[in-house]
Motif scaffolding. Sequence first.
Motif, PDB file in Angstrom:
ATOM      1  N   ALA A 175       0.833  -1.210   0.000  1.00  0.00           N
ATOM      2  CA  ALA A 175       0.000   0.000   0.000  1.00  0.00           C
ATOM      3  C   ALA A 175       0.864   1.256   0.000  1.00  0.00           C
ATOM      4  N   LEU A 176       1.917   1.267   0.812  1.00  0.00           N
ATOM      5  CA  LEU A 176       2.813   2.424   0.848  1.00  0.00           C
ATOM      6  C   LEU A 176       3.502   2.642  -0.499  1.00  0.00           C
ATOM      7  N   VAL A 177       3.973   1.574  -1.098  1.00  0.00           N
ATOM      8  CA  VAL A 177       4.636   1.685  -2.401  1.00  0.00           C
ATOM      9  C   VAL A 177       3.647   2.201  -3.448  1.00  0.00           C
ATOM     10  N   CYS A 178       2.438   1.689  -3.416  1.00  0.00           N
ATOM     11  CA  CYS A 178       1.428   2.088  -4.388  1.00  0.00           C
ATOM     12  C   CYS A 178       1.054   3.563  -4.230  1.00  0.00           C
ATOM     13  N   HIS A 184       2.826   6.088  -2.614  1.00  0.00           N
ATOM     14  CA  HIS A 184       3.921   7.045  -2.747  1.00  0.00           C
ATOM     15  C   HIS A 184       4.694   6.912  -4.053  1.00  0.00           C
ATOM     16  N   ALA A 185       4.843   5.727  -4.574  1.00  0.00           N
ATOM     17  CA  ALA A 185       5.629   5.543  -5.794  1.00  0.00           C
ATOM     18  C   ALA A 185       4.742   5.348  -7.024  1.00  0.00           C
ATOM     19  N   SER A 186       3.448   5.249  -6.822  1.00  0.00           N
ATOM     20  CA  SER A 186       2.477   5.065  -7.910  1.00  0.00           C
ATOM     21  C   SER A 186       2.809   3.866  -8.800  1.00  0.00           C
ATOM     22  N   LYS A 187       3.255   2.791  -8.172  1.00  0.00           N
ATOM     23  CA  LYS A 187       3.475   1.560  -8.924  1.00  0.00           C
ATOM     24  C   LYS A 187       2.957   0.382  -8.107  1.00  0.00           C
ATOM     25  N   VAL A 188       2.539  -0.646  -8.822  1.00  0.00           N
ATOM     26  CA  VAL A 188       1.996  -1.833  -8.177  1.00  0.00           C
ATOM     27  C   VAL A 188       3.074  -2.909  -8.149  1.00  0.00           C
ATOM     28  N   CYS A 189       3.391  -3.393  -6.964  1.00  0.00           N
ATOM     29  CA  CYS A 189       4.383  -4.463  -6.811  1.00  0.00           C
ATOM     30  C   CYS A 189       3.667  -5.803  -6.787  1.00  0.00           C
ATOM     31  N   ARG A 190       4.178  -6.741  -7.547  1.00  0.00           N
ATOM     32  CA  ARG A 190       3.572  -8.070  -7.597  1.00  0.00           C
ATOM     33  C   ARG A 190       4.482  -9.123  -6.983  1.00  0.00           C
ATOM     34  N   THR A 191       5.278  -8.702  -6.028  1.00  0.00           N
ATOM     35  CA  THR A 191       6.182  -9.626  -5.358  1.00  0.00           C
ATOM     36  C   THR A 191       5.697  -9.872  -3.932  1.00  0.00           C
ATOM     37  N   HIS A 192       6.181 -10.928  -3.331  1.00  0.00           N
ATOM     38  CA  HIS A 192       5.838 -11.234  -1.942  1.00  0.00           C
ATOM     39  C   HIS A 192       7.039 -11.093  -1.024  1.00  0.00           C
ATOM     40  N   SER A 193       8.165 -10.680  -1.574  1.00  0.00           N
ATOM     41  CA  SER A 193       9.382 -10.537  -0.792  1.00  0.00           C
ATOM     42  C   SER A 193       9.354  -9.217  -0.015  1.00  0.00           C
ATOM     43  N   LEU A 194       9.439  -9.316   1.308  1.00  0.00           N
ATOM     44  CA  LEU A 194       9.390  -8.110   2.129  1.00  0.00           C
ATOM     45  C   LEU A 194      10.597  -7.214   1.881  1.00  0.00           C
ATOM     46  N   SER A 195      11.769  -7.795   1.670  1.00  0.00           N
ATOM     47  CA  SER A 195      12.959  -6.975   1.435  1.00  0.00           C
ATOM     48  C   SER A 195      12.847  -6.222   0.106  1.00  0.00           C
ATOM     49  N   THR A 196      12.295  -6.853  -0.922  1.00  0.00           N
ATOM     50  CA  THR A 196      12.098  -6.174  -2.206  1.00  0.00           C
ATOM     51  C   THR A 196      11.087  -5.052  -2.065  1.00  0.00           C
ATOM     52  N   LEU A 197      10.017  -5.297  -1.344  1.00  0.00           N
ATOM     53  CA  LEU A 197       9.011  -4.258  -1.122  1.00  0.00           C
ATOM     54  C   LEU A 197       9.585  -3.103  -0.318  1.00  0.00           C
ATOM     55  N   PHE A 198      10.404  -3.416   0.670  1.00  0.00           N
ATOM     56  CA  PHE A 198      11.000  -2.371   1.497  1.00  0.00           C
ATOM     57  C   PHE A 198      11.951  -1.513   0.658  1.00  0.00           C
ATOM     58  N   ARG A 199      12.723  -2.141  -0.225  1.00  0.00           N
ATOM     59  CA  ARG A 199      13.629  -1.390  -1.089  1.00  0.00           C
ATOM     60  C   ARG A 199      12.873  -0.543  -2.107  1.00  0.00           C
ATOM     61  N   ALA A 200      11.639  -0.927  -2.433  1.00  0.00           N
ATOM     62  CA  ALA A 200      10.837  -0.166  -3.393  1.00  0.00           C
ATOM     63  C   ALA A 200      10.293   1.128  -2.784  1.00  0.00           C
ATOM     64  N   LEU A 201      10.320   1.234  -1.469  1.00  0.00           N
ATOM     65  CA  LEU A 201       9.866   2.464  -0.823  1.00  0.00           C
ATOM     66  C   LEU A 201      10.854   3.588  -1.096  1.00  0.00           C
ATOM     67  N   ALA A 202      10.354   4.814  -1.087  1.00  0.00           N
ATOM     68  CA  ALA A 202      11.235   5.972  -1.193  1.00  0.00           C
ATOM     69  C   ALA A 202      12.097   6.028   0.060  1.00  0.00           C
ATOM     70  N   SER A 203      13.263   6.676  -0.052  1.00  0.00           N
ATOM     71  CA  SER A 203      14.187   6.704   1.089  1.00  0.00           C
ATOM     72  C   SER A 203      13.555   7.372   2.314  1.00  0.00           C
ATOM     73  N   PHE A 204      12.727   8.384   2.111  1.00  0.00           N
ATOM     74  CA  PHE A 204      12.055   9.046   3.234  1.00  0.00           C
ATOM     75  C   PHE A 204      11.149   8.059   3.970  1.00  0.00           C
ATOM     76  N   ASP A 205      10.379   7.279   3.219  1.00  0.00           N
ATOM     77  CA  ASP A 205       9.492   6.290   3.833  1.00  0.00           C
ATOM     78  C   ASP A 205      10.274   5.169   4.499  1.00  0.00           C
ATOM     79  N   ARG A 206      11.393   4.767   3.887  1.00  0.00           N
ATOM     80  CA  ARG A 206      12.217   3.718   4.496  1.00  0.00           C
ATOM     81  C   ARG A 206      12.745   4.144   5.853  1.00  0.00           C
ATOM     82  N   ASP A 207      13.217   5.373   5.948  1.00  0.00           N
ATOM     83  CA  ASP A 207      13.740   5.878   7.217  1.00  0.00           C
ATOM     84  C   ASP A 207      12.655   5.916   8.281  1.00  0.00           C
ATOM     85  N   ARG A 208      11.469   6.351   7.910  1.00  0.00           N
ATOM     86  CA  ARG A 208      10.361   6.431   8.877  1.00  0.00           C
ATOM     87  C   ARG A 208       9.851   5.043   9.260  1.00  0.00           C
ATOM     88  N   THR A 209       9.840   4.106   8.324  1.00  0.00           N
ATOM     89  CA  THR A 209       9.333   2.753   8.589  1.00  0.00           C
ATOM     90  C   THR A 209      10.315   1.942   9.432  1.00  0.00           C
TER      91      THR A 209
END
Length: 81
Positions: free
Chosen positions: A49-52, A54-79
């Motif tokens: 939901a956060l990636v969708c 803030h980044a306006s893209k839909v991720c079709r993966t189930h890997s949490l690390s891939t999803l976390f890397r897809a977040l913007a750096s600002f969101d990663r720091d806050r998360t």
Amino acid sequence: MADCLDAALEKEKLEQCPIKPDLVADWVNSQGWGYVAATYFLVESALKALVCVHASKVCRTHSLSTLFRALASFDRDRTAR
């Protein structure tokens, strides 16, 4: 009073559980795996939901690390806090 009610409900849940203590050594621990799967799904859904949003893209993966890397750096720091 609430402690008695909680104890009674816990006993009732254990009696309804199909896992018996003589079949599995750590049978109480094995009951918690449902919570692990539910938590993983919750975190995955939240990251998607956060990636969708803030980044306006839909991720079709189930890997949490891939999803976390897809977040913007600002969101990663806050998360990560």
